[in-house]
Design an enzyme around this catalytic site. Sequence first.
Site, PDB file in Angstrom:
ATOM      1  N   ASP A  56      -0.807  -2.868   8.209  1.00 36.50           N
ATOM      2  CA  ASP A  56      -0.364  -3.874   9.171  1.00 36.50           C
ATOM      3  C   ASP A  56      -0.664  -5.253   8.582  1.00 36.50           C
ATOM      4  OD1 ASP A  56      -3.028  -4.387   9.574  1.00 36.50           O
ATOM      5  OD2 ASP A  56      -3.123  -3.507  11.582  1.00 36.50           O
ATOM      6  N   HIS A  62      -7.297   2.642  -0.187  1.00 37.95           N
ATOM      7  CA  HIS A  62      -8.305   1.618  -0.489  1.00 37.95           C
ATOM      8  C   HIS A  62      -9.605   2.328  -0.883  1.00 37.95           C
ATOM      9  CE1 HIS A  62     -10.167  -2.300  -0.383  1.00 37.95           C
ATOM     10  NE2 HIS A  62     -11.174  -1.766   0.279  1.00 37.95           N
ATOM     11  N   SER A  87      -3.031   6.368 -11.509  1.00 44.07           N
ATOM     12  CA  SER A  87      -3.564   7.737 -11.413  1.00 44.07           C
ATOM     13  C   SER A  87      -3.319   8.326 -10.012  1.00 44.07           C
ATOM     14  CB  SER A  87      -5.055   7.781 -11.770  1.00 44.07           C
ATOM     15  OG  SER A  87      -5.836   7.153 -10.785  1.00 44.07           O
ATOM     16  N   LEU A 116       0.555  -8.130   0.753  1.00 33.80           N
ATOM     17  CA  LEU A 116       1.979  -8.144   1.090  1.00 33.80           C
ATOM     18  C   LEU A 116       2.275  -9.190   2.158  1.00 33.80           C
ATOM     19  CD1 LEU A 116       3.049  -4.422   1.339  1.00 33.80           C
ATOM     20  CD2 LEU A 116       3.896  -6.122  -0.280  1.00 33.80           C
ATOM     21  N   GLU A 148      -9.841  10.023  -3.990  1.00 38.81           N
ATOM     22  CA  GLU A 148      -8.549   9.369  -3.716  1.00 38.81           C
ATOM     23  C   GLU A 148      -7.399  10.300  -4.075  1.00 38.81           C
ATOM     24  OE1 GLU A 148      -7.979   5.309  -5.062  1.00 38.81           O
ATOM     25  OE2 GLU A 148     -10.127   5.059  -5.338  1.00 38.81           O
ATOM     26  N   ARG A 168       5.843 -17.360  -4.670  1.00 36.72           N
ATOM     27  CA  ARG A 168       5.461 -16.095  -4.043  1.00 36.72           C
ATOM     28  C   ARG A 168       6.531 -15.637  -3.054  1.00 36.72           C
ATOM     29  NH1 ARG A 168       1.551 -12.681  -1.759  1.00 36.72           N
ATOM     30  NH2 ARG A 168       1.741 -12.912   0.483  1.00 36.72           N
TER      31      ARG A 168
HETATM   32  C1  GAR Z   1      -7.527   2.790  -6.864  1.00 34.46           C
HETATM   33  O1  GAR Z   1      -8.927   2.938  -6.891  1.00 34.46           O
HETATM   34  C2  GAR Z   1      -7.075   2.234  -5.518  1.00 34.46           C
HETATM   35  O2  GAR Z   1      -7.824   2.723  -4.447  1.00 34.46           O
HETATM   36  C3  GAR Z   1      -7.317   0.770  -5.726  1.00 34.46           C
HETATM   37  O3  GAR Z   1      -6.876   0.509  -7.035  1.00 34.46           O
HETATM   38  C4  GAR Z   1      -7.074   1.695  -7.822  1.00 34.46           C
HETATM   39  C5  GAR Z   1      -5.763   2.040  -8.497  1.00 34.46           C
HETATM   40  O4  GAR Z   1      -5.952   3.083  -9.406  1.00 34.46           O
HETATM   41  N1  GAR Z   1      -6.612  -0.029  -4.779  1.00 34.46           N
HETATM   42  C6  GAR Z   1      -7.095  -1.153  -4.260  1.00 34.46           C
HETATM   43  O5  GAR Z   1      -8.172  -1.621  -4.579  1.00 34.46           O
HETATM   44  C7  GAR Z   1      -6.193  -1.834  -3.255  1.00 34.46           C
HETATM   45  N2  GAR Z   1      -6.906  -2.876  -2.590  1.00 34.46           N
HETATM   46  P1  GAR Z   1      -4.713   3.895  -9.950  1.00 34.46           P
HETATM   47  O6  GAR Z   1      -3.697   2.854 -10.412  1.00 34.46           O
HETATM   48  O7  GAR Z   1      -5.247   4.688 -11.098  1.00 34.46           O
HETATM   49  O8  GAR Z   1      -4.189   4.756  -8.844  1.00 34.46           O
END
Ligand code: GAR
Length: 202
Positions: A142, A110, A14, A94, A175, A66
């Site tokens: 980083d 995040h 999303s 990563l 977000e 990995r």
């Molecule tokens: C989002 O909430 C993003 O912030 C989180 O995964 C979700 C992805 O949603 N990311 C993390 O937790 C990274 N550590 P999306 O695929 O619908 O964008």
Amino acid sequence: MTKRIVVVVSGRGSNFQAIIGALQRGAIPADCVALVTDNPKAYAIERANAAKIPVVIVDYGAYATRELYEQALLAALKEQNPDLVVLAGYMRILGSAIVREYAGKMINIHPALLPSFTGLHAQRQALEHGVKLAGCTVHFVDESLDGGPIILQRCVRVLDDDDEDTLANRILIQEHIALPEAVRLFCEDRLTIEGRSVKVRM
Ligand code: GAR
């Protein structure tokens, strides 16, 4: 000059869709040259197809180790020659070779107000801690876990009756504003990293 961006995701996408929307509105001076995913079943692939963005699948499950996966991912990224790599819901840590290759050119979203609640299930961690404000952070990547210089943050109130889903959904709305905005600022060359801080030229 128009920047080349690559978006890396693991699932729903999303946030990727929010970037596509901003690109289509002409709000970001960039081309999304590829969606890269570690997950052949990611719903984000359908979003890329609908937007005619090329998809590169580097299937985590297809590699014996990995290290081999990381090498393939780095090669796939290099092939795109990106100015910016956007981690938009990439759910793996990563390796340092990739992080070093894209130092200052890779950002991540995040779902917490960093430096609180790094890692997985950030929204659950926030609820369990009992914070009154939660939110999201876009930061440069980083070698630390969710610890790079912060570009921008947006917050939401935590409500008494929130559960993990309601809080995550309210953060997600923010977000979808924060990530395209950070991508735009980067692509307009407005960001400068100074130590732990990111200065934003208005
Ligand atoms: C989002 O909430 C993003 O912030 C989180 O995964 C979700 C992805 O949603 N990311 C993390 O937790 C990274 N550590 P999306 O695929 O619908 O964008």
